[in-house]
Design an enzyme around this catalytic site. Structure first.
Site, short mmCIF file in Angstrom:
data_model
loop_
_atom_site.label_atom_id
_atom_site.label_comp_id
_atom_site.label_asym_id
_atom_site.label_seq_id
_atom_site.Cartn_x
_atom_site.Cartn_y
_atom_site.Cartn_z
N HIS A 74 15.01 -11.87 -10.38
CA HIS A 74 14.47 -13.21 -10.65
C HIS A 74 15.58 -14.18 -10.98
CE1 HIS A 74 14.29 -10.95 -14.46
NE2 HIS A 74 14.59 -12.10 -15.06
N ARG A 99 10.16 -14.28 -23.73
CA ARG A 99 10.00 -13.09 -22.89
C ARG A 99 9.82 -11.83 -23.72
NH1 ARG A 99 15.22 -10.93 -20.13
NH2 ARG A 99 15.41 -9.96 -22.16
O1 AKG Z 1 13.23 -18.47 -18.11
C1 AKG Z 1 12.88 -17.88 -17.10
O2 AKG Z 1 12.14 -18.38 -16.26
C2 AKG Z 1 13.34 -16.49 -16.85
C3 AKG Z 1 14.49 -16.13 -17.71
C4 AKG Z 1 14.84 -14.69 -17.55
O3 AKG Z 1 15.75 -14.35 -16.86
C5 AKG Z 1 14.01 -13.68 -18.19
O4 AKG Z 1 13.02 -14.03 -18.84
O5 AKG Z 1 14.30 -12.50 -18.05
FE FE2 Z 2 15.78 -12.24 -16.71
#
Ligand code: AKG
Ligand code: FE2
Length: 309
Positions: free
Chosen positions: A285, A300
């Site tokens: 991602h 997260r």
């Molecule tokens: O902030 C985001 O959209 C993703 C960030 C990221 O790399 C994660 O949450 O692992």
């Molecule tokens: Fe990430």
């Protein structure tokens, strides 16, 4: 049937030109061994042919039932990232949802949110220069994350999308010669280039002893679907074992670029109360840094996974 069928006679001509020479390559929609069954307990809307689906009709404020959880699990394996909108949930509810998928990670380097298991990414104009890159989370662990639940607590007025890439599709569509070259190879994954950059040398040495670089297969087998996925990423994978530096670096750069191919991607535009759940074993991602000088806060929760094989 919610399933789409893909016309496999369609070649991605532009795409083949962007990569090294090889035979025709097709996008394969269904992962090997997955059942082609409709979803009955919620509505699933695919966002493209291979990766990403929106789920409607599940309320994450409440504990999801085992039946719904089982269908979500199947959807996650099939679509690799699931999106839920209009979920006004607390950190506690986000934690409860994440716990249904396994044991939670406590990240040793990233800033914490409301709990030790919550990583808080807070970015604004002052963070310019710390742009993201394609990655799989914590691939430097011996047992990298299974997946994660992400919530944006502050959504920028525009920009700040997150993109995911299907590394099974990336692997499947490699030229046969490349597949043959990389099957059986292993690579080193190290947190140092990313999280060790500004660490005082003593602390760095201590953290490196605690989290030694991990050696993982370049092509891993998904433990649940059995599907092969390309498992190297530009922020943590430092070198391929057994190749000389120049050849290894060239091959790595080529493999890193596969995540950048739009046909393998889904792009999600966040709204207030949007949630994403992704399979970290099947995807990479990228959080797009195009919202400066506005703020964006993401929280997260990462779920512990298995050792790649
Ligand atoms: O902030 C985001 O959209 C993703 C960030 C990221 O790399 C994660 O949450 O692992
Ligand atoms: Fe990430």
């Amino acid at each position: 049937m919610t399933q789409l069928t893909v016309d496999t006679s369609r070649q991605f001509d532009l795409f083949s030109k962007r990569t090294i020479q090889g035979g025709p390559r097709f996008l394969q929609r269904l992962a090997d061994g997955l059942e082609d069954r409709p979803y009955t307990l919620f509505t699933l809307k695919p966002l493209g042919p291979v990766i990403g689906a929106e789920i409607e009709g599940v309320d994450l404020r409440e504990q999801v039932s085992p039946e719904v959880k089982a269908e979500l699990h199947r959807a996650l394996l099939e679509w690799k990232v699931l999106f839920f909108r209009n979920q006004d949930i607390t950190s506690e509810q986000q934690l409860n949802f994440a716990r249904q998928w396994g044991e939670l990670e406590n990240h040793p380097f990233l800033p914490k949110g409301a709990a030790a298991e919550i990583t808080r990414f807070e970015k604004d104009a002052n963070m310019k220069g710390q742009e993201n890159n394609w990655h799989t989370d914590v691939s430097w662990r011996l047992e990298p994350s299974l997946g994660a639940v992400l919530r944006l607590s502050e959504v920028p007025p525009q920009g700040g999308d997150t993109l995911w890439a299907d590394m099974g599709a990336a692997y499947d569509n490699l030229p046969e010669a490349v597949k043959e070259r990389i099957n059986g190879l292993t690579a080193i994954h190290d947190f140092t280039p990313t999280f060790g950059r500004n660490m005082p040398p003593e602390l760095l040495a201590q953290k490196q002893a605690e989290f030694p670089a991990a050696e993982h297969p370049v092509v891993r087998t998904h433990p649940e679907t059995g599907r092969k996925t390309l498992f190297v990423n530009p922020i943590f994978t430092t070198r391929i074992i057994g190749l000389d530096e120049e050849e290894g670096e060239k091959l790595l750069q080529y493999l890193f670029r596969q995540a950048e191919i739009p046909e393998y991607q889904v792009r999600f535009n966040w709204e207030k109360n949007s949630i994403a759940l992704w399979d970290n074993r099947a995807t990479q991602h990228y959080a797009s840094s195009d919202y400066y000088p506005n703020r964006r806060v993401a929280e997260r929760i990462s779920i512990l996974g298995d050792r790649p094989y």
